[in-house]
Enzyme design. Sequence first.
Site, short mmCIF file in Angstrom:
data_model
loop_
_atom_site.label_atom_id
_atom_site.label_comp_id
_atom_site.label_asym_id
_atom_site.label_seq_id
_atom_site.Cartn_x
_atom_site.Cartn_y
_atom_site.Cartn_z
N ARG A 1 11.53 -5.96 5.12
CA ARG A 1 11.81 -4.54 5.59
C ARG A 1 12.52 -4.36 7.12
O ARG A 1 13.18 -3.67 7.28
CB ARG A 1 10.43 -4.02 5.54
CG ARG A 1 10.41 -2.53 5.78
CD ARG A 1 9.21 -1.93 5.48
NE ARG A 1 7.94 -2.38 6.57
CZ ARG A 1 6.81 -1.94 6.50
NH1 ARG A 1 6.43 -1.22 5.39
NH2 ARG A 1 5.70 -2.41 7.24
N ARG B 1 12.09 -1.26 11.35
CA ARG B 1 10.70 -0.82 12.03
C ARG B 1 10.44 -1.81 13.29
O ARG B 1 10.22 -3.03 13.22
CB ARG B 1 9.70 -0.95 11.07
CG ARG B 1 8.93 0.59 10.88
CD ARG B 1 7.96 0.66 9.57
NE ARG B 1 6.72 -0.32 9.89
CZ ARG B 1 5.67 -0.07 9.28
NH1 ARG B 1 5.99 0.75 8.09
NH2 ARG B 1 4.63 -0.27 9.51
N LYS C 1 0.80 -1.27 -0.05
CA LYS C 1 0.04 -0.01 -0.08
C LYS C 1 1.02 1.29 0.09
O LYS C 1 0.72 2.19 -0.76
CB LYS C 1 -0.97 -0.07 1.32
CG LYS C 1 -1.81 -1.06 1.43
CD LYS C 1 -2.96 -0.83 2.35
CE LYS C 1 -2.26 -0.92 3.96
NZ LYS C 1 -1.82 -2.06 4.23
N ARG D 1 -0.56 -8.41 13.43
CA ARG D 1 -1.13 -7.36 12.65
C ARG D 1 -1.98 -7.99 11.44
O ARG D 1 -2.85 -7.31 11.14
CB ARG D 1 0.00 -6.35 11.85
CG ARG D 1 0.61 -5.31 12.76
CD ARG D 1 2.02 -4.94 12.35
NE ARG D 1 2.19 -4.48 11.13
CZ ARG D 1 3.23 -4.22 10.37
NH1 ARG D 1 4.24 -4.80 10.84
NH2 ARG D 1 3.23 -3.78 9.16
N ARG E 1 -9.62 1.54 8.56
CA ARG E 1 -9.27 0.39 8.84
C ARG E 1 -10.16 -0.26 9.62
O ARG E 1 -9.73 -1.55 9.90
CB ARG E 1 -7.78 0.63 9.63
CG ARG E 1 -6.40 -0.37 9.32
CD ARG E 1 -5.35 0.32 10.15
NE ARG E 1 -4.34 -0.47 9.75
CZ ARG E 1 -3.36 -0.20 9.01
NH1 ARG E 1 -3.45 0.98 8.38
NH2 ARG E 1 -2.20 -0.64 9.02
P1 B4P Z 1 3.82 -1.95 2.46
O1 B4P Z 1 2.69 -2.72 1.87
O2 B4P Z 1 3.83 -0.64 1.77
O3 B4P Z 1 3.34 -2.17 3.85
P2 B4P Z 1 2.61 -0.93 4.49
O4 B4P Z 1 2.29 0.33 3.71
O5 B4P Z 1 3.73 -0.46 5.58
O6 B4P Z 1 1.36 -1.27 5.56
P3 B4P Z 1 1.33 -1.62 6.96
O7 B4P Z 1 0.03 -1.99 7.11
O8 B4P Z 1 2.40 -2.31 7.38
O9 B4P Z 1 1.59 -0.08 7.86
P4 B4P Z 1 0.89 1.02 8.21
O10 B4P Z 1 1.81 2.07 8.09
O11 B4P Z 1 -0.32 1.54 7.38
O12 B4P Z 1 5.05 -2.19 2.04
C1 B4P Z 1 5.79 -3.64 2.77
C2 B4P Z 1 7.21 -3.85 2.43
O13 B4P Z 1 6.95 -4.48 1.04
C3 B4P Z 1 8.11 -2.81 2.04
O14 B4P Z 1 9.40 -2.95 2.53
C4 B4P Z 1 8.04 -2.64 0.67
O15 B4P Z 1 9.32 -2.22 -0.29
C5 B4P Z 1 7.86 -4.14 0.12
N1 B4P Z 1 7.18 -3.98 -1.14
C6 B4P Z 1 6.18 -3.36 -1.51
N2 B4P Z 1 5.76 -3.77 -2.75
C7 B4P Z 1 6.57 -4.99 -3.25
C8 B4P Z 1 6.29 -5.75 -4.28
N3 B4P Z 1 5.47 -5.77 -5.40
N4 B4P Z 1 7.40 -6.77 -4.25
C9 B4P Z 1 8.27 -6.90 -3.20
N5 B4P Z 1 8.14 -6.40 -2.03
C10 B4P Z 1 7.38 -5.16 -2.11
O16 B4P Z 1 0.58 0.83 9.72
C11 B4P Z 1 1.20 0.64 10.58
C12 B4P Z 1 0.72 0.75 12.04
O17 B4P Z 1 0.03 2.05 12.38
C13 B4P Z 1 -0.48 -0.16 12.21
O18 B4P Z 1 -0.15 -1.47 12.59
C14 B4P Z 1 -1.47 0.47 13.57
O19 B4P Z 1 -0.85 0.20 14.63
C15 B4P Z 1 -1.25 1.87 13.05
N6 B4P Z 1 -2.34 2.58 12.09
C16 B4P Z 1 -2.13 3.14 10.93
N7 B4P Z 1 -3.33 3.47 10.42
C17 B4P Z 1 -4.35 3.19 11.34
C18 B4P Z 1 -5.72 3.26 11.25
N8 B4P Z 1 -6.62 3.91 10.43
N9 B4P Z 1 -6.20 2.87 12.70
C19 B4P Z 1 -5.66 2.50 13.62
N10 B4P Z 1 -4.21 2.16 13.65
C20 B4P Z 1 -3.59 2.52 12.65
#
Ligand code: B4P
Length: 185
Positions: A126, A132, A15, A143, A90
Site C-alpha cells: 500500500r 501513506r 479491516k 503499529r 482500539r
Molecule cells: P486494511 O487492513 O484495510 O488496513 P487498515 O484499515 O488501514 O488498518 P490500519 O490499522 O492500518 O489503519 P487505521 O486507519 O485504522 O488494508 C491494508 C492493505 O491491505 C490495503 O492496501 C488493502 O488493499 C490490502 N488488503 C486488504 N485485504 C486484502 C487481502 N485479502 N489480500 C491482500 N491485500 C489486502 O489507523 C491508522 C492510524 O490512525 C493508527 O495507527 C492510529 O495512529 C490512528 N487511529 C485510528 N483509530 C484510532 C483509535 N481508535 N485510537 C487511537 N488512534 C487511532
Amino acid sequence: MARRILLLGPPGAGKGTQATLLANALHVPHISTGDMLRSAVADGSDLGRRVESIMAAGELVSDDLVVAIVDERLSKDDARCGYLLDGFPRTIGQAEALNDSVVDAIGTVVLLDVPTEEVVQRLLKRAEDEGRSDDNEETIRRRLEVYDADTAPLVDFYGNVVLTINGMGTVDEVLSRIMISLARS
Ligand code: B4P
C-alpha cells in the site's frame, strides 16, 4: 435487531477493505476512526494538526480525543439502527468509554486473523500504491507492537461475542467467510 459490529485485527488485516463492503451489504454506516483522523489531517484542521505526527509515528491518538469524535458520530441519526466500527475501540480505555456512553454498544466483534509477515507485506505494498505516511517499514513494525500491547487485549474483553475469521485469501473470500459467520451468529 440493530447490528452493532466491531471489526478488529492488526493494521493491514483488511479491516478498512472489508468494512466498506460489509457496511454496504448490511446497510449500516461504516465508522472508521482512521478515516476520520486522516481526513482531519488532510483538511489541516486544529484536530488534524494535533494528530498528524502521532499517526505518522505509528502511535495511538489519545483516548479522550478519539472517544469525543466517535461519541459525536454515534449521536447522528444514521447510527440509530446499527453501525460498523472500524478501528475503534482500539484500547480497553476506549471500550470502557464506549460502554459508558452507549447501551449494548457492541453486539458482535469480527476479528480478522492474518499472520504478521502478511500484514507487513500488504502495508508495504500500500505504501508503494498510495504513499501513506504511516506505511514505511519502521512505522509498520511500531503499529504492530502497539496493536499487541494495546488492542489485542480487546479480544478477551469482548469474550464470547468474538467471531474469529481467517483473513487470508482474496477480498471476496474473506467477505464471504464473514457473511456466513455473521448469519450463523
Ligand atoms: P486494511 O487492513 O484495510 O488496513 P487498515 O484499515 O488501514 O488498518 P490500519 O490499522 O492500518 O489503519 P487505521 O486507519 O485504522 O488494508 C491494508 C492493505 O491491505 C490495503 O492496501 C488493502 O488493499 C490490502 N488488503 C486488504 N485485504 C486484502 C487481502 N485479502 N489480500 C491482500 N491485500 C489486502 O489507523 C491508522 C492510524 O490512525 C493508527 O495507527 C492510529 O495512529 C490512528 N487511529 C485510528 N483509530 C484510532 C483509535 N481508535 N485510537 C487511537 N488512534 C487511532
